[in-house]
Design a protein around this motif. Structure first.
Motif, PDB file in Angstrom:
ATOM      1  N   VAL A  44       0.846  -1.204   0.000  1.00  0.00           N
ATOM      2  CA  VAL A  44       0.000   0.000   0.000  1.00  0.00           C
ATOM      3  C   VAL A  44       0.883   1.256   0.000  1.00  0.00           C
ATOM      4  O   VAL A  44       0.622   2.213  -0.734  1.00  0.00           O
ATOM      5  CB  VAL A  44      -0.955  -0.011   1.225  1.00  0.00           C
ATOM      6  CG1 VAL A  44      -1.783   1.267   1.288  1.00  0.00           C
ATOM      7  CG2 VAL A  44      -1.853  -1.236   1.171  1.00  0.00           C
ATOM      8  N   ARG A  45       1.960   1.217   0.788  1.00  0.00           N
ATOM      9  CA  ARG A  45       2.874   2.373   0.829  1.00  0.00           C
ATOM     10  C   ARG A  45       3.432   2.654  -0.564  1.00  0.00           C
ATOM     11  O   ARG A  45       3.413   3.795  -1.046  1.00  0.00           O
ATOM     12  CB  ARG A  45       4.041   2.116   1.805  1.00  0.00           C
ATOM     13  CG  ARG A  45       5.006   3.309   1.899  1.00  0.00           C
ATOM     14  CD  ARG A  45       6.266   3.020   2.699  1.00  0.00           C
ATOM     15  NE  ARG A  45       7.264   2.228   1.986  1.00  0.00           N
ATOM     16  CZ  ARG A  45       8.169   2.719   1.130  1.00  0.00           C
ATOM     17  NH1 ARG A  45       8.190   4.010   0.846  1.00  0.00           N
ATOM     18  NH2 ARG A  45       9.035   1.916   0.544  1.00  0.00           N
ATOM     19  N   ILE A  46       3.864   1.612  -1.237  1.00  0.00           N
ATOM     20  CA  ILE A  46       4.502   1.809  -2.546  1.00  0.00           C
ATOM     21  C   ILE A  46       3.483   2.238  -3.607  1.00  0.00           C
ATOM     22  O   ILE A  46       3.768   3.117  -4.429  1.00  0.00           O
ATOM     23  CB  ILE A  46       5.291   0.543  -2.973  1.00  0.00           C
ATOM     24  CG1 ILE A  46       6.427   0.296  -1.972  1.00  0.00           C
ATOM     25  CG2 ILE A  46       5.854   0.690  -4.384  1.00  0.00           C
ATOM     26  CD1 ILE A  46       7.202  -0.992  -2.194  1.00  0.00           C
ATOM     27  N   ILE A  47       2.288   1.662  -3.567  1.00  0.00           N
ATOM     28  CA  ILE A  47       1.251   2.067  -4.537  1.00  0.00           C
ATOM     29  C   ILE A  47       0.954   3.564  -4.374  1.00  0.00           C
ATOM     30  O   ILE A  47       0.920   4.320  -5.355  1.00  0.00           O
ATOM     31  CB  ILE A  47      -0.055   1.251  -4.335  1.00  0.00           C
ATOM     32  CG1 ILE A  47       0.152  -0.190  -4.792  1.00  0.00           C
ATOM     33  CG2 ILE A  47      -1.224   1.885  -5.081  1.00  0.00           C
ATOM     34  CD1 ILE A  47      -1.029  -1.104  -4.541  1.00  0.00           C
ATOM     35  N   SER A  48       0.763   3.986  -3.131  1.00  0.00           N
ATOM     36  CA  SER A  48       0.449   5.412  -2.878  1.00  0.00           C
ATOM     37  C   SER A  48       1.589   6.284  -3.378  1.00  0.00           C
ATOM     38  O   SER A  48       1.374   7.338  -3.982  1.00  0.00           O
ATOM     39  CB  SER A  48       0.240   5.668  -1.388  1.00  0.00           C
ATOM     40  OG  SER A  48      -0.693   4.773  -0.889  1.00  0.00           O
ATOM     41  N   LEU A  49       2.812   5.821  -3.133  1.00  0.00           N
ATOM     42  CA  LEU A  49       3.992   6.579  -3.540  1.00  0.00           C
ATOM     43  C   LEU A  49       4.080   6.689  -5.074  1.00  0.00           C
ATOM     44  O   LEU A  49       4.366   7.760  -5.613  1.00  0.00           O
ATOM     45  CB  LEU A  49       5.231   5.874  -2.975  1.00  0.00           C
ATOM     46  CG  LEU A  49       6.552   6.593  -3.042  1.00  0.00           C
ATOM     47  CD1 LEU A  49       6.462   7.941  -2.337  1.00  0.00           C
ATOM     48  CD2 LEU A  49       7.634   5.736  -2.356  1.00  0.00           C
ATOM     49  N   ILE A  50       3.810   5.592  -5.762  1.00  0.00           N
ATOM     50  CA  ILE A  50       3.881   5.608  -7.238  1.00  0.00           C
ATOM     51  C   ILE A  50       2.867   6.627  -7.777  1.00  0.00           C
ATOM     52  O   ILE A  50       3.183   7.440  -8.655  1.00  0.00           O
ATOM     53  CB  ILE A  50       3.616   4.197  -7.822  1.00  0.00           C
ATOM     54  CG1 ILE A  50       4.798   3.274  -7.514  1.00  0.00           C
ATOM     55  CG2 ILE A  50       3.388   4.254  -9.342  1.00  0.00           C
ATOM     56  CD1 ILE A  50       4.574   1.800  -7.841  1.00  0.00           C
TER      57      ILE A  50
END
Ligand code: PMV
Length: 361
Positions: free
Chosen positions: A292-298
């Motif tokens: 979830v952290r990486i998706i939001s960041l992308i």
């Protein structure tokens, strides 16, 4: 083409010496997701994928003389060691295709296979494993019986057989982008095998896929179990309709070079796949906090930098970051500095749009 178009051959004289063939076949990443099946491994909806390049399986299949006919006899070697669990799965698969290859009960088989990527790394190993094995079966049959097929017939047959092992595997037989499942957008598309989609705009031809490994552990619910849960899923009908539309729209985006539509559909499909898992009976979640952290960041980095990056997910927590050839350097900087945060661990695998299987023996 249907299965009745393929001859089912039996040996009239017992095999007198070993015959071997070998293929290398890649994995693929679905952009429109196959989720839910019926009958003999037929998809509930069309799916569309990109064939990978670096992530592949090498498989060597040897047919050996055998005294008497019986159940499929298989000796499986995975990366140099015998592997009973994998051996059982492959034996069941081979037994299930004896209607197509009756000669499988008349020989002993030795299967030697290895992957270029780590196990459970978010790369579909079943796609490369079953596509390479299916190619070996078709090649071995051609050698044993002198069957001559055109290149297209050969690939379609291998795709048909691969589908019976793992649905997504049938899409690994072709270069670039591939469709499996009937679609109004492409007249040759079929539920029985995948077909290549060649009319792709140059911007998509060298699409990159960096896999960010969040977790390597075995997933708590298998893909087969996930497919089963679609049968009685409350959103099944809406999902099938959505996948059909997404396939049509994504094909159009691939043809016209429309990056914005591509990004919108690819992320919509990843979110839908995981929402379907969560909203099925006995819902389950494969995403993890880091996912979830990486998706939001992308999504945030796309807004801030204007770079055409997007993500997709397979049935697991690992991220596939997709981006274009002309932005490799900028995206690599984002991966190192923001996504991996200068982490020294080996948590990425860099791949890109590939050319499909290669005969290696
Ligand atoms: O081929 P299977 O049965 O492992 O199913 C694969 C399903 C997804 O990877 C989630 C989606 C897809 O289309 O590849």
């Amino acid at each position: 083409m249907s299965i009745s178009d393929f001859s089912a051959s039996r040996l009239t004289i017992p095999l007198s010496e070993p015959v071997s063939v070998a293929w290398q076949s890649p994995s693929n990443i679905a952009l429109v997701k196959y989720w839910g099946k019926t009958g003999r491994q037929l998809p509930l909806n069309p799916s569309l994928s990109m064939t990978l390049s670096e992530a592949y399986t090498e498989t060597k299949l040897t047919a050996l003389p055998r005294e008497s006919e019986g159940m499929v006899e298989l000796d499986l070697w995975f990366e140099g060691s015998q592997n009973p669990l994998f051996g059982d799965r492959m034996q069941r698969f081979l037994q299930s295709v004896t209607d197509i290859f009756p000669w499988l009960t008349q020989v002993s088989l030795k299967l030697e296979t290895r992957n270029t990527f780590p196990h459970s790394a978010g790369i579909a190993s079943s796609a490369s494993a079953f596509s390479s094995l299916s190619l070996c079966l078709c090649s071995l049959e051609a050698e044993l019986f002198g069957i001559i097929l055109t290149e297209e017939e050969f690939r379609l047959k291998a795709s048909y057989v691969a589908r019976l092992g793992s649905g997504s595997a049938c899409r690994s037989l072709f270069p670039g982008f591939t469709i499996w499942g009937r679609s109004k957008a492409l007249s040759g598309a079929s539920d029985l095998f995948a077909v290549p989609f060649a009319e792709v705009h140059p911007v998509f031809r060298n699409l990159h896929d960096t896999i960010i490994i969040v977790n390597r552990e075995q997933k708590p619910v298998s893909s087969s179990e996930g497919h089963n849960r679609m049968i009685s899923h409350p959103f099944a009908e809406a999902r099938i309709k959505q996948a059909k539309k997404n396939t049509i729209d994504l094909l159009d985006a691939l043809k016209t070079g429309n990056k914005k539509t591509f990004i919108r559909i690819v992320e919509n499909e990843a979110f839908t796949l995981h929402s379907l898992m969560m909203t099925s009976d006995q819902g389950f979640m494969l995403m993890q906090p880091e996912t979830v952290r990486i998706i939001s960041l992308i999504q945030e980095l796309r807004r801030k930098t204007g770079l055409d990056i997007c993500f997709t997910l397979d049935a697991g927590p690992n991220i596939h970051l997709l981006y274009f050839e002309d932005q490799i350097e900028q995206v690599n900087k984002l991966i190192v500095e923001h996504i991996l945060k200068n982490d020294k661990q080996n948590v990425r695998i860099d791949d890109y749009c590939g050319e499909g299987p290669v005969k290696i023996g």
